[in-house]
Design a protein around this motif. Structure first.
Motif, PDB file in Angstrom:
ATOM      1  N   SER A 280       0.852  -1.190   0.000  1.00 25.66           N
ATOM      2  CA  SER A 280       0.000   0.000   0.000  1.00 25.66           C
ATOM      3  C   SER A 280       0.886   1.238   0.000  1.00 25.66           C
ATOM      4  N   ILE A 281       0.255   2.384  -0.260  1.00 24.00           N
ATOM      5  CA  ILE A 281       0.959   3.665  -0.127  1.00 24.00           C
ATOM      6  C   ILE A 281       0.450   4.325   1.149  1.00 24.00           C
ATOM      7  N   LEU A 282       1.378   4.653   2.037  1.00 22.18           N
ATOM      8  CA  LEU A 282       1.028   5.304   3.302  1.00 22.18           C
ATOM      9  C   LEU A 282       1.510   6.754   3.235  1.00 22.18           C
ATOM     10  N   VAL A 283       0.598   7.689   3.543  1.00 25.23           N
ATOM     11  CA  VAL A 283       0.971   9.113   3.553  1.00 25.23           C
ATOM     12  C   VAL A 283       0.833   9.646   4.973  1.00 25.23           C
ATOM     13  N   LEU A 284       1.912  10.256   5.462  1.00 19.15           N
ATOM     14  CA  LEU A 284       1.934  10.803   6.821  1.00 19.15           C
ATOM     15  C   LEU A 284       2.277  12.284   6.783  1.00 19.15           C
ATOM     16  N   GLN A 285       1.864  12.986   7.826  1.00 16.65           N
ATOM     17  CA  GLN A 285       2.370  14.341   8.035  1.00 16.65           C
ATOM     18  C   GLN A 285       3.039  14.379   9.396  1.00 16.65           C
ATOM     19  N   LYS A 286       4.252  14.926   9.453  1.00 18.52           N
ATOM     20  CA  LYS A 286       4.933  15.030  10.749  1.00 18.52           C
ATOM     21  C   LYS A 286       4.231  16.114  11.570  1.00 18.52           C
ATOM     22  N   LYS A 287       3.960  15.782  12.806  1.00 21.76           N
ATOM     23  CA  LYS A 287       3.279  16.746  13.674  1.00 21.76           C
ATOM     24  C   LYS A 287       4.158  17.978  13.864  1.00 21.76           C
ATOM     25  N   GLY A 288       3.502  19.109  13.981  1.00 20.33           N
ATOM     26  CA  GLY A 288       4.231  20.363  14.204  1.00 20.33           C
ATOM     27  C   GLY A 288       3.242  21.403  14.680  1.00 20.33           C
ATOM     28  N   LYS A 289       3.731  22.610  14.854  1.00 22.73           N
ATOM     29  CA  LYS A 289       2.893  23.698  15.340  1.00 22.73           C
ATOM     30  C   LYS A 289       1.736  23.926  14.362  1.00 22.73           C
ATOM     31  N   GLY A 290       0.530  23.834  14.869  1.00 27.07           N
ATOM     32  CA  GLY A 290      -0.626  24.130  14.014  1.00 27.07           C
ATOM     33  C   GLY A 290      -1.055  23.013  13.080  1.00 27.07           C
TER      34      GLY A 290
END
Length: 328
Positions: A280-290
């Motif tokens: 599968s393709i997994l897409v993440l966003q690194k947590k950060g301010k806002g």
């Protein structure tokens, strides 16, 4: 039937590599790397045997590199590499299918639609096929970086990038060791699946195994997050069993703490020989301010890429999701 540019260039590379393989007594894959270099410099190497030099010089007269588009060069190179990998049994000598690379390029465009410039890093770049396939689809200023531990793959990656006139800074190293690299906007990788043999280095990671060898694919995710800016994105090709393995609880907890899951797209099973190898393709966003998780994650099971109607439907749904949930 008229020969396409891709076929013409592949044949040139194949013939040159075969001549090098025969005369220099190297593997076909290593010979492909040399053939690409010879093509790029438009001259044989100084230390090659005279007979081989003559063959290659004659062969170089038959080709004009300027008439090929970047994508034609990438595809012809990929065909030669695939031919070389048929003989290679090593798991890391596998190449991301073209349809998947193209789809990941499309997702990258959507993620960074409004960005003027981005920095991209592939920590498991192999021959740089996936990285250049994605770069060729982006119409913005890009600084690109790639890393791999395998020397032959690195040589191929460098030759591949040179021929496409694509600037990529490569690191030839174990990608689970520290890099001299500032955090990037986007990490992209077809994750190497398996155990990581260096227990000492694995000890530097939160996702190290409690006992026995750690999973390389888990450590790659953690390492990738280290080199992603806060609020930056990551896109991985992952095995479908990623969240069901014996160390999955640890991985889930780690991801909850450090990232938002943006989406998970299951690739068509027809792409894989056996169901257990499906990805599968997994897409993440690194947590950060806002940053915050999307109201709903992008979840989909992709139809066969050959089924154009079903594919058009799913792309329309994905575009709709981006309009609702994502402003870059």
């Amino acid at each position: 039937m008229q020969q396409t540019h891709v076929e013409e260039l592949f044949e040139w590379i194949d013939e040159a590599a075969t001549a090098i393989e025969y005369q220099e007594n190297t593997t076909y894959l290593e010979s492909v790397a040399d053939a690409l270099d010879v093509l790029y410099h438009h001259a044989p190497f100084d230390d090659m045997a005279d007979l081989l030099k003559q063959q290659l010089e004659k062969h170089l007269k038959d080709i004009d590199l300027n008439k090929f588009e970047k994508e034609e060069i990438r595809k012809a190179t990929q065909l030669a590499i695939l031919k070389g990998m048929k003989g290679a049994t090593q798991q890391q000598h596998l190449i991301t299918p073209d349809t998947v690379a193209m789809f990941m390029g499309y997702l990258t465009q959507r993620l960074f639609k409004d960005a003027q410039e981005i920095r991209i890093f592939d920590p498991a770049c192999g021959t740089a096929n996936l990285l250049t396939a994605v770069l060729n689809q982006l119409d913005k200023q890009v600084a690109a970086y790639g890393s791999d531990v395998d020397e032959t793959l690195m040589k191929l990656a460098l030759a591949n990038a040179n021929l496409q006139k694509t600037e990529i800074e490569f690191f030839h190293q174990d990608s689970l060791r520290p890099f001299l690299l500032e955090p990037v906007d986007f990490v992209l990788a077809d994750l190497p699946v398996g155990y990581y043999p260096d227990d000492v280095q694995a000890g530097e990671y939160n996702l190290k195994a409690e006992e026995g060898y750690s999973y390389a694919h888990h450590l790659f995710i953690e390492q990738s997050l280290r080199y992603t800016k806060q609020g930056g994105y990551l896109m991985f090709v992952i095995p479908n069993f990623l969240f069901e393995s014996d160390q999955a609880t640890q991985l889930n907890a780690f991801l909850r703490e450090h990232a938002h899951i943006v989406g998970m797209l299951q690739l068509p099973e027809a792409l894989f020989k056996e169901e257990k190898h499906a990805k599968s393709i997994l897409v993440l966003q690194k947590k950060g301010k806002g940053t915050e998780a999307p109201k709903e994650a992008l979840l989909a099971k992709l139809p066969s890429f050959k089924n154009h109607n079903a594919m058009a439907d799913i792309l329309a749904q994905i575009n709709q999701w981006f309009e609702k949930n994502h402003s870059s």
